[in-house]
Motif scaffolding. Structure first.
Motif, PDB file in Angstrom:
ATOM      1  N   LYS A 156       0.821  -1.203   0.148  1.00 39.42           N
ATOM      2  CA  LYS A 156       0.111  -0.040  -0.126  1.00 39.42           C
ATOM      3  C   LYS A 156       0.837   1.171   0.041  1.00 39.42           C
ATOM      4  O   LYS A 156       1.955   1.371   0.856  1.00 39.42           O
ATOM      5  CB  LYS A 156      -0.899   0.227   1.009  1.00 39.42           C
ATOM      6  N   ALA A 157       0.574   2.294  -0.810  1.00 35.53           N
ATOM      7  CA  ALA A 157       1.273   3.650  -0.730  1.00 35.53           C
ATOM      8  C   ALA A 157       0.065   4.742  -1.377  1.00 35.53           C
ATOM      9  O   ALA A 157      -0.412   4.362  -2.471  1.00 35.53           O
ATOM     10  CB  ALA A 157       2.626   3.287  -1.690  1.00 35.53           C
ATOM     11  N   GLY A 158       0.244   5.732  -0.516  1.00 36.84           N
ATOM     12  CA  GLY A 158      -0.426   6.976  -0.918  1.00 36.84           C
ATOM     13  C   GLY A 158      -1.131   7.550  -0.149  1.00 36.84           C
ATOM     14  O   GLY A 158      -1.125   7.358   1.087  1.00 36.84           O
ATOM     15  N   GLY A 159      -2.298   8.650  -0.675  1.00 40.71           N
ATOM     16  CA  GLY A 159      -2.991   9.283   0.195  1.00 40.71           C
ATOM     17  C   GLY A 159      -4.074   8.565   0.726  1.00 40.71           C
ATOM     18  O   GLY A 159      -4.390   7.279   0.463  1.00 40.71           O
ATOM     19  N   ASN A 160      -5.112   9.133   1.638  1.00 42.31           N
ATOM     20  CA  ASN A 160      -6.129   8.330   2.053  1.00 42.31           C
ATOM     21  C   ASN A 160      -5.794   7.216   2.939  1.00 42.31           C
ATOM     22  O   ASN A 160      -6.438   6.255   2.963  1.00 42.31           O
ATOM     23  CB  ASN A 160      -7.123   8.264   1.089  1.00 42.31           C
ATOM     24  N   GLY A 161      -4.696   7.611   3.565  1.00 39.40           N
ATOM     25  CA  GLY A 161      -4.106   6.402   4.355  1.00 39.40           C
ATOM     26  C   GLY A 161      -3.686   5.102   4.024  1.00 39.40           C
ATOM     27  O   GLY A 161      -3.701   3.799   4.276  1.00 39.40           O
ATOM     28  N   ALA A 162      -3.391   5.207   2.371  1.00 35.72           N
ATOM     29  CA  ALA A 162      -3.249   4.214   1.565  1.00 35.72           C
ATOM     30  C   ALA A 162      -4.380   3.066   1.410  1.00 35.72           C
ATOM     31  O   ALA A 162      -4.107   1.825   1.291  1.00 35.72           O
ATOM     32  CB  ALA A 162      -1.979   3.667   1.810  1.00 35.72           C
ATOM     33  N   GLY A 163      -5.560   3.714   1.631  1.00 36.63           N
ATOM     34  CA  GLY A 163      -6.749   2.750   1.795  1.00 36.63           C
ATOM     35  C   GLY A 163      -7.292   2.470   3.052  1.00 36.63           C
ATOM     36  O   GLY A 163      -8.399   1.758   3.166  1.00 36.63           O
ATOM     37  N   ASP A 164      -6.543   3.034   3.978  1.00 33.66           N
ATOM     38  CA  ASP A 164      -7.041   2.815   5.528  1.00 33.66           C
ATOM     39  C   ASP A 164      -7.844   3.793   6.019  1.00 33.66           C
ATOM     40  O   ASP A 164      -8.271   3.992   7.324  1.00 33.66           O
ATOM     41  CB  ASP A 164      -5.812   2.538   6.486  1.00 33.66           C
TER      42      ASP A 164
END
Length: 245
Positions: A156-164
């Motif tokens: 996982k990597a990125g904004g919005n908690g990477a999906g979390d």
């Protein structure tokens, strides 16, 4: 008139006297010659015996010297063999130690940031979270390099908690195998992408203050799945893996 006196001893003639003297001389010469010959024979025998003895001594000395040389050569060869064996053993031991060190290094864990101050701890209560705190916070300035706590693959990597969820801001989750995952949140920037393989201690992001955060820090979790809700105490986990937290 005088009477003729006749000698009682018969007159010996001069030739007979000379013959007797000559015979006596010859006898003496014969005796002397025999003595000289005997002396010469004894001297020769003594010299021959001495020569044989000297030759035997020389041969014995030479044999002894040769034996010592052979013994010295054998000792030298044995010493060289022992040195070679010791060097081989030392090299094998060094290779084994290097392999063990490499294995240990490859298997080791590390702090996700350096020069930090621990703030909110795992399972701590607070108004910032809907439930108890799910990780360990490391108070560091924004822009502090964030490191992979262990080698693995980015899932996982990125904004919005990477999906979390947005509470985590920018985040990264790394899979380490054996049902172990690490999560890094509130990042100012993300430097890895999903599917990328990272090494222990590799820079993966920069710390920040994104998401539900009251100040610059790194939120760090250890999970048993890649998703929220499976976290365990990260500080306790790191200590169990040789990291001083």
């Amino acid at each position: 008139m005088f009477e003729r006196v006749t000698s009682r001893f018969p007159r010996t003639s001069a030739p007979r006297t000379r013959a007797a003297v000559l015979a006596a001389g010859l006898g003496t010469s014969v005796v002397l010659g025999a003595g000289v010959a005997a002396a010469v024979d004894n001297t020769a025998a003594s010299g021959a015996a001495g020569a044989v003895q000297a030759q035997a001594a020389a041969q014995s000395k030479a044999a002894e010297a040769q034996a010592k040389a052979v013994e010295a050569q054998a000792a030298k060869a044995q010493k060289a063999a022992e040195a070679k064996k010791a060097a081989a053993a030392k090299a094998a031991q060094a290779k084994k130690a290097a392999k063990a060190a490499a294995k240990k290094k490859a298997a080791s864990w590390t702090d996700p940031v350096k020069s930090y101050k621990l703030s909110a701890s795992f399972a701590q209560n607070g108004g910032m979270w809907a439930h108890k705190h799910s990780g360990q916070d490391y108070a560091v300035p924004t822009g502090t390099p964030v490191l992979a706590a262990h080698g693995g693959t980015v899932v996982k990597a990125g904004g919005n908690g990477a999906g979390d969820g947005p509470a985590y801001g920018n985040a990264v989750v790394i899979k380490h195998g054996n049902k172990t995952y690490s999560q890094y949140a509130h990042l100012s920037s993300v430097n890895v992408k999903v599917g990328q393989v990272v090494k222990t201690g590799q820079k993966i992001a920069l710390s920040g203050n994104t998401g539900n955060s009251s100040g610059p820090h790194l939120h760090f979790e250890i999970r048993t799945t890649p998703n929220y809700g499976s976290a365990v105490d990260p500080a306790k986990f790191l200590r169990a893996n040789g990291v001083t937290v």
